[in-house]
Scaffold this motif. Structure first.
Motif, PDB file in Angstrom:
ATOM      1  N   GLY A  26       0.826  -1.198   0.000  1.00 59.74           N
ATOM      2  CA  GLY A  26       0.000   0.000   0.000  1.00 59.74           C
ATOM      3  C   GLY A  26       0.857   1.243   0.000  1.00 59.74           C
ATOM      4  O   GLY A  26       2.059   1.183   0.265  1.00 59.74           O
ATOM      5  N   ARG A  27       0.193   2.387  -0.301  1.00 60.89           N
ATOM      6  CA  ARG A  27       0.928   3.657  -0.357  1.00 60.89           C
ATOM      7  C   ARG A  27      -0.050   4.818  -0.293  1.00 60.89           C
ATOM      8  O   ARG A  27      -1.239   4.672  -0.590  1.00 60.89           O
ATOM      9  N   LEU A  28       0.489   5.952   0.023  1.00 62.56           N
ATOM     10  CA  LEU A  28      -0.234   7.203  -0.181  1.00 62.56           C
ATOM     11  C   LEU A  28      -0.053   7.595  -1.646  1.00 62.56           C
ATOM     12  O   LEU A  28       0.914   7.169  -2.286  1.00 62.56           O
ATOM     13  N   PRO A  29      -0.957   8.406  -2.205  1.00 63.45           N
ATOM     14  CA  PRO A  29      -0.842   8.777  -3.628  1.00 63.45           C
ATOM     15  C   PRO A  29       0.503   9.442  -3.940  1.00 63.45           C
ATOM     16  O   PRO A  29       1.045  10.197  -3.138  1.00 63.45           O
TER      17      PRO A  29
ATOM     18  N   GLU B  57      -6.393   8.599   1.964  1.00 61.42           N
ATOM     19  CA  GLU B  57      -6.285   8.251   0.538  1.00 61.42           C
ATOM     20  C   GLU B  57      -5.404   7.022   0.317  1.00 61.42           C
ATOM     21  O   GLU B  57      -4.810   6.860  -0.747  1.00 61.42           O
ATOM     22  N   TRP B  58      -5.307   6.145   1.320  1.00 59.17           N
ATOM     23  CA  TRP B  58      -4.463   4.954   1.240  1.00 59.17           C
ATOM     24  C   TRP B  58      -4.852   4.105   0.034  1.00 59.17           C
ATOM     25  O   TRP B  58      -6.023   3.842  -0.210  1.00 59.17           O
ATOM     26  N   ILE B  59      -3.872   3.687  -0.744  1.00 62.24           N
ATOM     27  CA  ILE B  59      -4.069   2.895  -1.958  1.00 62.24           C
ATOM     28  C   ILE B  59      -3.489   1.504  -1.733  1.00 62.24           C
ATOM     29  O   ILE B  59      -2.339   1.377  -1.292  1.00 62.24           O
ATOM     30  N   ARG B  60      -4.271   0.483  -2.046  1.00 55.71           N
ATOM     31  CA  ARG B  60      -3.811  -0.910  -1.988  1.00 55.71           C
ATOM     32  C   ARG B  60      -3.746  -1.434  -3.421  1.00 55.71           C
ATOM     33  O   ARG B  60      -4.775  -1.847  -3.968  1.00 55.71           O
TER      34      ARG B  60
END
Length: 170
Positions: A25-28, A152-155
């Motif tokens: 996962g990451r932030l944008p 806004e965490w992205i998986r």
């Protein structure tokens, strides 16, 4: 130090950190598509002693992409690195490096939380393409304690496959 200060771990065994990691996962990021998938980072030592960073993914259009960077310790700490993805001939330009701080890592070097001291960027990395919900929540709780906003965490989708040299050459 306030509760929301970003703090790197006291020591990182860089030799154990080297190798392949999957982005859980990451932030944008402005330089990575929100829909990118099969994102990996591979770290190795270059001839000059710096860390070679090889990031690969499949972008939103379905094309394999790669970014090669160079990282060096920031001062005495191997857990705080400065990274540049500029072409080698341009890396001398001032203010073109980014912070890369290891905020948490397990004793087996299977999971790592990496972020920047300005709270803009954050990654959860793992040696395997996925982690249990329990592990992810434990690491994200650490990020929250250090002041990261995870709204806004992205998986990204991970198939468990690393983008190959052959795919990049096509």
């Amino acid at each position: 130090m306030s509760e929301n200060d970003v703090t790197a771990i006291p020591h990182l065994d860089l030799e154990r950190y080297l190798g392949d990691w999957f982005e859980v996962g990451r932030l944008p990021l402005k330089f990575e598509d929100r829909g990118a998938r099969d994102i990996t980072a591979s770290y190795s030592i270059d001839d000059d002693g710096s860390v070679r960073v090889d990031n690969r993914c499949i972008n939103e259009e379905g094309s394999p992409t790669q970014a090669i960077g160079r990282a060096v310790p920031d001062g005495d700490s191997t857990s705080r690195l400065k990274v540049s993805f500029l072409p080698e001939g341009l890396r001398w330009i001032p203010f073109t490096t980014a912070d890369y701080w290891v905020l948490r890592i397990d004793g087996e070097y299977r999971y790592a939380l990496v972020g920047t001291p300005d709270h803009k960027y954050l990654w959860l990395l793992a040696r395997d393409p996925g982690v249990s919900q329990e592990v992810e929540e434990e690491y994200l709780a650490q990020a929250r304690r250090q002041g990261f906003n995870l709204g806004e965490w992205i998986r990204p989708v991970q198939s468990g496959t690393k983008v190959s040299d052959e795919a990049l050459a096509d």
